[in-house]
Design a protein around this motif. Structure first.
Motif, PDB file in Angstrom:
ATOM      1  N   LEU A 194      -6.898 -38.765 -32.544  1.00 16.20           N
ATOM      2  CA  LEU A 194      -7.070 -37.952 -33.568  1.00 16.20           C
ATOM      3  C   LEU A 194      -8.499 -38.394 -34.267  1.00 16.20           C
ATOM      4  N   LEU A 195      -9.305 -37.460 -34.589  1.00 20.58           N
ATOM      5  CA  LEU A 195     -10.484 -37.859 -34.996  1.00 20.58           C
ATOM      6  C   LEU A 195     -10.535 -37.639 -36.652  1.00 20.58           C
ATOM      7  N   GLY A 196     -11.085 -38.395 -37.304  1.00 23.90           N
ATOM      8  CA  GLY A 196     -11.525 -38.263 -38.686  1.00 23.90           C
ATOM      9  C   GLY A 196     -12.792 -38.442 -38.830  1.00 23.90           C
ATOM     10  N   PRO A 197     -13.414 -38.168 -40.030  1.00 20.85           N
ATOM     11  CA  PRO A 197     -14.745 -38.383 -40.264  1.00 20.85           C
ATOM     12  C   PRO A 197     -15.281 -39.866 -39.987  1.00 20.85           C
ATOM     13  N   ASP A 198     -14.507 -40.754 -40.374  1.00 18.68           N
ATOM     14  CA  ASP A 198     -14.930 -42.335 -40.285  1.00 18.68           C
ATOM     15  C   ASP A 198     -13.627 -42.935 -39.413  1.00 18.68           C
ATOM     16  N   SER A 199     -12.677 -42.032 -38.778  1.00 19.15           N
ATOM     17  CA  SER A 199     -11.747 -43.019 -37.975  1.00 19.15           C
ATOM     18  C   SER A 199     -11.498 -42.415 -36.582  1.00 19.15           C
ATOM     19  N   THR A 200     -10.817 -43.023 -35.504  1.00 19.25           N
ATOM     20  CA  THR A 200     -10.575 -42.682 -34.661  1.00 19.25           C
ATOM     21  C   THR A 200      -9.166 -43.448 -34.157  1.00 19.25           C
ATOM     22  N   ARG A 201      -8.195 -42.442 -34.130  1.00 19.53           N
ATOM     23  CA  ARG A 201      -6.729 -43.002 -33.910  1.00 19.53           C
ATOM     24  C   ARG A 201      -6.097 -42.529 -32.587  1.00 19.53           C
ATOM     25  N   PRO A 202      -5.781 -43.561 -31.775  1.00 16.88           N
ATOM     26  CA  PRO A 202      -5.184 -43.070 -30.527  1.00 16.88           C
ATOM     27  C   PRO A 202      -3.663 -42.499 -30.771  1.00 16.88           C
ATOM     28  N   VAL A 203      -3.318 -41.280 -29.845  1.00 14.52           N
ATOM     29  CA  VAL A 203      -2.015 -40.889 -30.262  1.00 14.52           C
ATOM     30  C   VAL A 203      -1.162 -41.328 -28.862  1.00 14.52           C
ATOM     31  N   PRO A 204      -0.378 -42.361 -28.934  1.00 14.57           N
ATOM     32  CA  PRO A 204       0.237 -42.628 -27.568  1.00 14.57           C
ATOM     33  C   PRO A 204       1.144 -41.732 -27.022  1.00 14.57           C
ATOM     34  N   GLY A 205       1.694 -40.812 -27.880  1.00 14.37           N
ATOM     35  CA  GLY A 205       2.304 -39.685 -27.162  1.00 14.37           C
ATOM     36  C   GLY A 205       1.522 -38.704 -26.276  1.00 14.37           C
ATOM     37  N   ASP A 206       0.235 -38.870 -26.497  1.00  9.18           N
ATOM     38  CA  ASP A 206      -0.783 -37.838 -25.709  1.00  9.18           C
ATOM     39  C   ASP A 206      -1.652 -38.643 -24.848  1.00  9.18           C
ATOM     40  N   THR A 207      -1.073 -39.511 -24.005  1.00  4.99           N
ATOM     41  CA  THR A 207      -1.595 -40.453 -22.846  1.00  4.99           C
ATOM     42  C   THR A 207      -1.081 -39.936 -21.641  1.00  4.99           C
ATOM     43  N   LEU A 208      -1.884 -39.530 -20.713  1.00  4.19           N
ATOM     44  CA  LEU A 208      -1.489 -39.668 -19.144  1.00  4.19           C
ATOM     45  C   LEU A 208      -2.058 -40.519 -18.675  1.00  4.19           C
ATOM     46  N   ASP A 209      -1.416 -41.516 -17.757  1.00  3.76           N
ATOM     47  CA  ASP A 209      -1.861 -42.558 -16.887  1.00  3.76           C
ATOM     48  C   ASP A 209      -1.593 -42.175 -15.414  1.00  3.76           C
ATOM     49  N   LEU A 210      -2.838 -42.047 -14.799  1.00  2.00           N
ATOM     50  CA  LEU A 210      -2.510 -41.486 -13.473  1.00  2.00           C
ATOM     51  C   LEU A 210      -3.091 -42.675 -12.796  1.00  2.00           C
ATOM     52  N   SER A 211      -3.190 -43.971 -12.967  1.00  2.78           N
ATOM     53  CA  SER A 211      -3.794 -44.981 -12.332  1.00  2.78           C
ATOM     54  C   SER A 211      -2.515 -45.967 -11.973  1.00  2.78           C
ATOM     55  N   GLY A 212      -2.954 -46.982 -11.274  1.00  2.00           N
ATOM     56  CA  GLY A 212      -1.906 -48.000 -10.746  1.00  2.00           C
ATOM     57  C   GLY A 212      -1.063 -47.834  -9.212  1.00  2.00           C
ATOM     58  N   ALA A 213       0.280 -48.056  -9.081  1.00  2.33           N
ATOM     59  CA  ALA A 213       0.653 -48.109  -8.092  1.00  2.33           C
ATOM     60  C   ALA A 213       1.343 -46.623  -7.446  1.00  2.33           C
ATOM     61  N   SER A 214       1.265 -45.809  -8.685  1.00  6.82           N
ATOM     62  CA  SER A 214       1.915 -44.406  -8.141  1.00  6.82           C
ATOM     63  C   SER A 214       0.923 -43.510  -8.534  1.00  6.82           C
ATOM     64  N   ILE A 215      -0.386 -43.703  -7.807  1.00 11.40           N
ATOM     65  CA  ILE A 215      -1.357 -42.701  -8.269  1.00 11.40           C
ATOM     66  C   ILE A 215      -0.678 -41.415  -7.587  1.00 11.40           C
ATOM     67  N   PRO A 216      -0.890 -40.253  -8.234  1.00 10.00           N
ATOM     68  CA  PRO A 216      -0.564 -38.940  -7.470  1.00 10.00           C
ATOM     69  C   PRO A 216      -1.639 -38.263  -6.446  1.00 10.00           C
ATOM     70  N   ALA A 217      -0.989 -37.781  -5.489  1.00 11.31           N
ATOM     71  CA  ALA A 217      -1.940 -37.209  -4.295  1.00 11.31           C
ATOM     72  C   ALA A 217      -2.840 -36.089  -5.175  1.00 11.31           C
ATOM     73  N   ASP A 218      -2.449 -35.583  -6.228  1.00 13.87           N
ATOM     74  CA  ASP A 218      -3.224 -34.376  -6.881  1.00 13.87           C
ATOM     75  C   ASP A 218      -3.411 -34.584  -8.393  1.00 13.87           C
ATOM     76  N   PRO A 219      -3.970 -35.924  -8.859  1.00 16.44           N
ATOM     77  CA  PRO A 219      -4.104 -36.188 -10.273  1.00 16.44           C
ATOM     78  C   PRO A 219      -4.579 -35.164 -11.058  1.00 16.44           C
ATOM     79  N   TRP A 220      -5.679 -34.036 -10.409  1.00 17.53           N
ATOM     80  CA  TRP A 220      -6.018 -33.011 -11.132  1.00 17.53           C
ATOM     81  C   TRP A 220      -5.142 -32.152 -11.627  1.00 17.53           C
ATOM     82  N   SER A 221      -4.340 -31.779 -10.911  1.00 16.55           N
ATOM     83  CA  SER A 221      -2.975 -30.690 -11.402  1.00 16.55           C
ATOM     84  C   SER A 221      -2.306 -31.322 -12.613  1.00 16.55           C
TER      85      SER A 221
END
Length: 105
Positions: free
Chosen positions: A49-76
C-alpha cells in the motif's frame, strides 16, 4: 535477458521505493507474462500500500514461489494471484529469478 534487464524495461510503469520497483497490478501482470515469454522464473509477488510518504507491505497479499516447493509453472500462479487483485489499489513487487532456459546460470 536477465531478470534485472526485464525489470528495467518496466521501470517507467511504476515507482521505486527502497530500491524496489512497485507496479500497479496490470503492469505487474504484464511483467509476469513477459517473464514467462523470456523463460525467467518468478520467485514471488509482494503487495504494498503506497502513500505519499509511506510504503506499507500487505502480508495477506504476498505470494512466495521460492524455496523447497517451487512450482513447475510459477507464472500461472503469479498471474492468477495478480488477476484477483487487479482492482485492489495496491502496487506489487515482482521478484524475478534466473533464466530457466539457461543451462549455466
Amino acid at each position: 535477458m536477465t531478470g534485472a534487464e526485464l525489470e528495467s524495461g518496466f521501470a517507467s510503469r511504476g515507482v521505486r521505493r527502497g530500491g524496489l520497483l512497485m507496479l500497479p497490478p496490470a503492469d505487474a501482470l504484464a511483467l509476469v507474462r513477459r517473464a514467462r515469454a523470456e523463460g525467467i522464473a518468478v520467485l514471488g509477488v509482494d503487495g504494498f500500500l503506497l502513500g505519499p510518504d509511506s510504503t506499507r507491505p500487505v502480508p495477506g497479499d504476498t505470494l512466495d514461489l521460492s524455496g523447497a516447493s517451487i512450482p513447475a509453472d510459477p507464472w500461472s500462479d503469479a498471474e492468477a494471484f495478480l488477476e484477483r487483485r487487479l482492482d485492489s489499489g495496491l502496487h506489487f513487487e515482482v521478484v524475478l529469478g534466473q533464466d530457466l532456459t539457461d543451462p549455466c546460470p
